[in-house]
Motif scaffolding. Structure first.
Motif, PDB file in Angstrom:
ATOM      1  N   GLU A 192       0.759  -1.297   0.035  1.00 30.20           N
ATOM      2  CA  GLU A 192       0.050  -0.120  -0.112  1.00 30.20           C
ATOM      3  C   GLU A 192       0.821   1.321   0.130  1.00 30.20           C
ATOM      4  O   GLU A 192       0.245   2.178  -0.077  1.00 30.20           O
ATOM      5  CB  GLU A 192      -0.797   0.158   1.156  1.00 30.20           C
ATOM      6  N   ARG A 193       2.271   1.006   0.184  1.00 32.86           N
ATOM      7  CA  ARG A 193       2.855   2.255   0.133  1.00 32.86           C
ATOM      8  C   ARG A 193       3.390   2.586  -1.342  1.00 32.86           C
ATOM      9  O   ARG A 193       3.618   1.873  -2.087  1.00 32.86           O
ATOM     10  CB  ARG A 193       4.129   2.156   0.947  1.00 32.86           C
ATOM     11  N   ASP A 194       3.727   3.856  -1.458  1.00 30.48           N
ATOM     12  CA  ASP A 194       4.302   4.408  -2.796  1.00 30.48           C
ATOM     13  C   ASP A 194       5.647   3.800  -3.010  1.00 30.48           C
ATOM     14  O   ASP A 194       6.357   3.485  -1.788  1.00 30.48           O
ATOM     15  CB  ASP A 194       4.402   5.905  -2.966  1.00 30.48           C
ATOM     16  N   ALA A 195       6.334   3.804  -4.303  1.00 28.16           N
ATOM     17  CA  ALA A 195       7.645   3.639  -4.438  1.00 28.16           C
ATOM     18  C   ALA A 195       8.666   4.004  -3.497  1.00 28.16           C
ATOM     19  O   ALA A 195       9.711   3.658  -2.993  1.00 28.16           O
ATOM     20  CB  ALA A 195       8.208   3.895  -5.828  1.00 28.16           C
ATOM     21  N   GLY A 196       8.324   5.504  -2.978  1.00 29.14           N
ATOM     22  CA  GLY A 196       9.198   6.131  -2.244  1.00 29.14           C
ATOM     23  C   GLY A 196       8.798   6.049  -0.878  1.00 29.14           C
ATOM     24  O   GLY A 196       9.196   6.913  -0.012  1.00 29.14           O
ATOM     25  N   GLY A 197       8.039   5.179  -0.376  1.00 30.10           N
ATOM     26  CA  GLY A 197       7.558   4.912   1.105  1.00 30.10           C
ATOM     27  C   GLY A 197       8.727   4.767   1.899  1.00 30.10           C
ATOM     28  O   GLY A 197       9.889   4.472   1.681  1.00 30.10           O
ATOM     29  N   ALA A 198       8.352   4.625   3.169  1.00 31.17           N
ATOM     30  CA  ALA A 198       9.225   4.663   4.338  1.00 31.17           C
ATOM     31  C   ALA A 198       9.584   3.164   4.643  1.00 31.17           C
ATOM     32  O   ALA A 198      10.587   2.878   5.249  1.00 31.17           O
ATOM     33  CB  ALA A 198       8.754   5.121   5.466  1.00 31.17           C
ATOM     34  N   GLY A 199       8.832   2.263   3.978  1.00 29.67           N
ATOM     35  CA  GLY A 199       9.040   0.768   4.461  1.00 29.67           C
ATOM     36  C   GLY A 199       8.420   0.629   5.658  1.00 29.67           C
ATOM     37  O   GLY A 199       7.950   1.297   6.399  1.00 29.67           O
ATOM     38  N   ALA A 200       8.872  -0.563   6.425  1.00 31.50           N
ATOM     39  CA  ALA A 200       8.414  -0.902   7.635  1.00 31.50           C
ATOM     40  C   ALA A 200       8.643   0.001   8.730  1.00 31.50           C
ATOM     41  O   ALA A 200      10.081   0.463   8.786  1.00 31.50           O
ATOM     42  CB  ALA A 200       8.900  -2.426   7.971  1.00 31.50           C
ATOM     43  N   LEU A 201       7.921   0.288   9.754  1.00 31.62           N
ATOM     44  CA  LEU A 201       8.363   1.219  10.776  1.00 31.62           C
ATOM     45  C   LEU A 201       9.143   0.577  11.908  1.00 31.62           C
ATOM     46  O   LEU A 201       9.036  -0.899  12.171  1.00 31.62           O
ATOM     47  CB  LEU A 201       6.950   1.605  11.704  1.00 31.62           C
ATOM     48  N   PRO A 202      10.136   0.963  12.361  1.00 33.65           N
ATOM     49  CA  PRO A 202      11.149   0.479  13.159  1.00 33.65           C
ATOM     50  C   PRO A 202      10.442   0.160  14.291  1.00 33.65           C
ATOM     51  O   PRO A 202       9.481   0.797  14.806  1.00 33.65           O
ATOM     52  CB  PRO A 202      12.143   1.410  13.520  1.00 33.65           C
ATOM     53  N   GLY A 203      10.769  -1.017  15.312  1.00 29.45           N
ATOM     54  CA  GLY A 203      10.264  -1.411  16.471  1.00 29.45           C
ATOM     55  C   GLY A 203      10.234  -0.196  17.478  1.00 29.45           C
ATOM     56  O   GLY A 203       9.120  -0.253  18.136  1.00 29.45           O
ATOM     57  N   HIS A 204      11.248   0.488  17.630  1.00 31.56           N
ATOM     58  CA  HIS A 204      11.145   1.496  18.715  1.00 31.56           C
ATOM     59  C   HIS A 204      10.296   2.601  18.314  1.00 31.56           C
ATOM     60  O   HIS A 204       9.674   3.223  19.354  1.00 31.56           O
ATOM     61  CB  HIS A 204      12.848   2.070  18.806  1.00 31.56           C
ATOM     62  N   GLU A 205       9.937   2.869  17.039  1.00 30.45           N
ATOM     63  CA  GLU A 205       8.990   3.784  16.752  1.00 30.45           C
ATOM     64  C   GLU A 205       7.641   3.320  16.927  1.00 30.45           C
ATOM     65  O   GLU A 205       6.641   4.100  17.593  1.00 30.45           O
ATOM     66  CB  GLU A 205       9.296   4.220  15.109  1.00 30.45           C
ATOM     67  N   VAL A 206       7.387   2.131  16.673  1.00 32.76           N
ATOM     68  CA  VAL A 206       6.025   1.603  17.078  1.00 32.76           C
ATOM     69  C   VAL A 206       5.660   1.677  18.367  1.00 32.76           C
ATOM     70  O   VAL A 206       4.671   2.099  18.900  1.00 32.76           O
ATOM     71  CB  VAL A 206       5.961   0.127  16.566  1.00 32.76           C
ATOM     72  N   SER A 207       6.809   1.238  19.309  1.00 33.57           N
ATOM     73  CA  SER A 207       6.560   1.370  20.856  1.00 33.57           C
ATOM     74  C   SER A 207       6.446   2.614  21.463  1.00 33.57           C
ATOM     75  O   SER A 207       5.601   3.021  22.019  1.00 33.57           O
ATOM     76  CB  SER A 207       8.026   0.813  21.423  1.00 33.57           C
ATOM     77  N   ALA A 234      -4.218   9.911  16.159  1.00 38.19           N
ATOM     78  CA  ALA A 234      -3.131   8.790  15.804  1.00 38.19           C
ATOM     79  C   ALA A 234      -3.143   8.133  14.559  1.00 38.19           C
ATOM     80  O   ALA A 234      -2.191   7.716  14.051  1.00 38.19           O
ATOM     81  CB  ALA A 234      -3.591   7.773  17.185  1.00 38.19           C
ATOM     82  N   TRP A 235      -4.422   7.806  14.031  1.00 38.42           N
ATOM     83  CA  TRP A 235      -4.389   6.955  12.814  1.00 38.42           C
ATOM     84  C   TRP A 235      -4.218   7.917  11.680  1.00 38.42           C
ATOM     85  O   TRP A 235      -3.510   7.226  10.762  1.00 38.42           O
ATOM     86  CB  TRP A 235      -5.937   6.522  12.758  1.00 38.42           C
ATOM     87  N   VAL A 236      -4.271   8.941  11.635  1.00 37.06           N
ATOM     88  CA  VAL A 236      -4.011  10.034  10.416  1.00 37.06           C
ATOM     89  C   VAL A 236      -2.471   9.938  10.461  1.00 37.06           C
ATOM     90  O   VAL A 236      -1.910   9.921   9.490  1.00 37.06           O
ATOM     91  CB  VAL A 236      -4.830  11.144  10.327  1.00 37.06           C
ATOM     92  N   GLY A 237      -2.113  10.310  11.569  1.00 39.80           N
ATOM     93  CA  GLY A 237      -0.429  10.360  11.662  1.00 39.80           C
ATOM     94  C   GLY A 237       0.163   8.831  11.397  1.00 39.80           C
ATOM     95  O   GLY A 237       1.157   8.920  10.661  1.00 39.80           O
ATOM     96  N   LEU A 238      -0.395   7.941  11.818  1.00 38.02           N
ATOM     97  CA  LEU A 238       0.133   6.599  11.484  1.00 38.02           C
ATOM     98  C   LEU A 238       0.042   6.432   9.926  1.00 38.02           C
ATOM     99  O   LEU A 238       1.021   5.854   9.273  1.00 38.02           O
ATOM    100  CB  LEU A 238      -0.372   5.383  12.147  1.00 38.02           C
ATOM    101  N   GLU A 239      -0.848   6.701   9.268  1.00 41.49           N
ATOM    102  CA  GLU A 239      -1.026   6.548   7.731  1.00 41.49           C
ATOM    103  C   GLU A 239      -0.225   7.357   7.207  1.00 41.49           C
ATOM    104  O   GLU A 239       0.401   6.809   5.961  1.00 41.49           O
ATOM    105  CB  GLU A 239      -2.536   6.952   7.438  1.00 41.49           C
ATOM    106  N   ASN A 240       0.236   8.471   7.553  1.00 44.33           N
ATOM    107  CA  ASN A 240       1.204   9.266   6.829  1.00 44.33           C
ATOM    108  C   ASN A 240       2.568   8.667   7.126  1.00 44.33           C
ATOM    109  O   ASN A 240       3.369   8.741   6.213  1.00 44.33           O
ATOM    110  CB  ASN A 240       1.314  10.786   7.538  1.00 44.33           C
ATOM    111  N   LEU A 241       2.909   8.117   8.430  1.00 45.29           N
ATOM    112  CA  LEU A 241       3.990   7.442   8.430  1.00 45.29           C
ATOM    113  C   LEU A 241       4.246   6.342   7.607  1.00 45.29           C
ATOM    114  O   LEU A 241       5.441   6.195   7.019  1.00 45.29           O
ATOM    115  CB  LEU A 241       4.251   6.841   9.865  1.00 45.29           C
TER     116      LEU A 241
END
Length: 217
Positions: A145-160, A198-205
């Motif tokens: 669902e991410r664009d080609a220039g997306g950020a990839g998987a979120l780091p574990g520390h960021e999710v925490s 929270a959700w809008v911010g997460l979607e942007n990330l």
């Protein structure tokens, strides 16, 4: 009267008195009177003021966590689970303001062992939110669902970190909603306020859209 019923009455009364007076100012006489029991009977059933306070904290913490877990359908999408959990959290804290006051204020200001119980409850909720956020990010990556220039998987520390921030915001919002003297928002409205952040911010990330500091100092 069955002992379990009498103990429930005592705990109900104690939660009200502790929330209103605070732990130190609360008296066993007032608790016994509100419960419709004698003070010796309260001591017989619940041993001491400290034990009574601990029992109140554990009961209220368990009830809150059970309410949140019961509202979350394990088979639902992560977004729906987070939404349901937040609504249940705010509904429970609104319906049990004295219990929330004991958990959020009184228990945290008197050190161990009281604060430990609240910390354990908070960690359970943080762990639940962390799993939901991680599953959302992983699901988005797997579905492409991410664009080609997306950020990839979120780091574990960021999710925490996001999970801790979300739980902290929920606790603050619950206190804000319960302390209002004017128009009181519904649990659904309060949950929506937090989801909008929270959700809008997460979607942007997940789409690689991150806030960056400006060049100005």
């Amino acid at each position: 009267m069955p002992r379990e019923v009498r103990e429930r009455q005592m705990l109900d009364a104690a939660v009200e008195v502790f929330a209103r007076r605070g732990y130190r100012a609360a008296s066993m006489d007032e608790i016994a009177e509100l419960a419709g029991a004698s003070k010796p009977l309260v001591y017989l059933y619940l041993n001491s003021k400290e034990d009574l306070f601990s029992a109140c904290i554990r009961r209220e913490a368990t009830a809150l966590m059970e309410a949140v877990r019961a509202a979350v359908d394990p088979a639902a999408p992560a977004e729906s689970r987070l939404w349901s959990g937040l609504r249940a959290f705010f509904a429970h804290t609104a319906e049990h303001p004295a219990g929330w006051a004991v958990l959020s204020c009184q228990a945290r200001t008197h050190g161990e062992p009281f604060a430990v119980v609240v910390a354990e409850l908070r960690q359970e909720i943080v762990d639940l939110v962390t799993r939901l956020l991680a599953e959302t990010a992983d699901g988005a990556a797997a579905a492409g669902e991410r664009d080609a220039g997306g950020a990839g998987a979120l780091p574990g520390h960021e999710v925490s970190g996001l999970a801790h921030a979300l739980v902290g915001a929920a606790e603050s919002l619950a206190g804000w909603a319960n302390d209002r003297t004017g128009a009181v928002p519904t649990a659904k409205e309060t949950a929506a306020t937090l989801m909008n952040v929270a959700w809008v911010g997460l979607e942007n990330l997940m789409n690689g859209q991150r806030w960056t500091a400006s060049a100005r100092p």
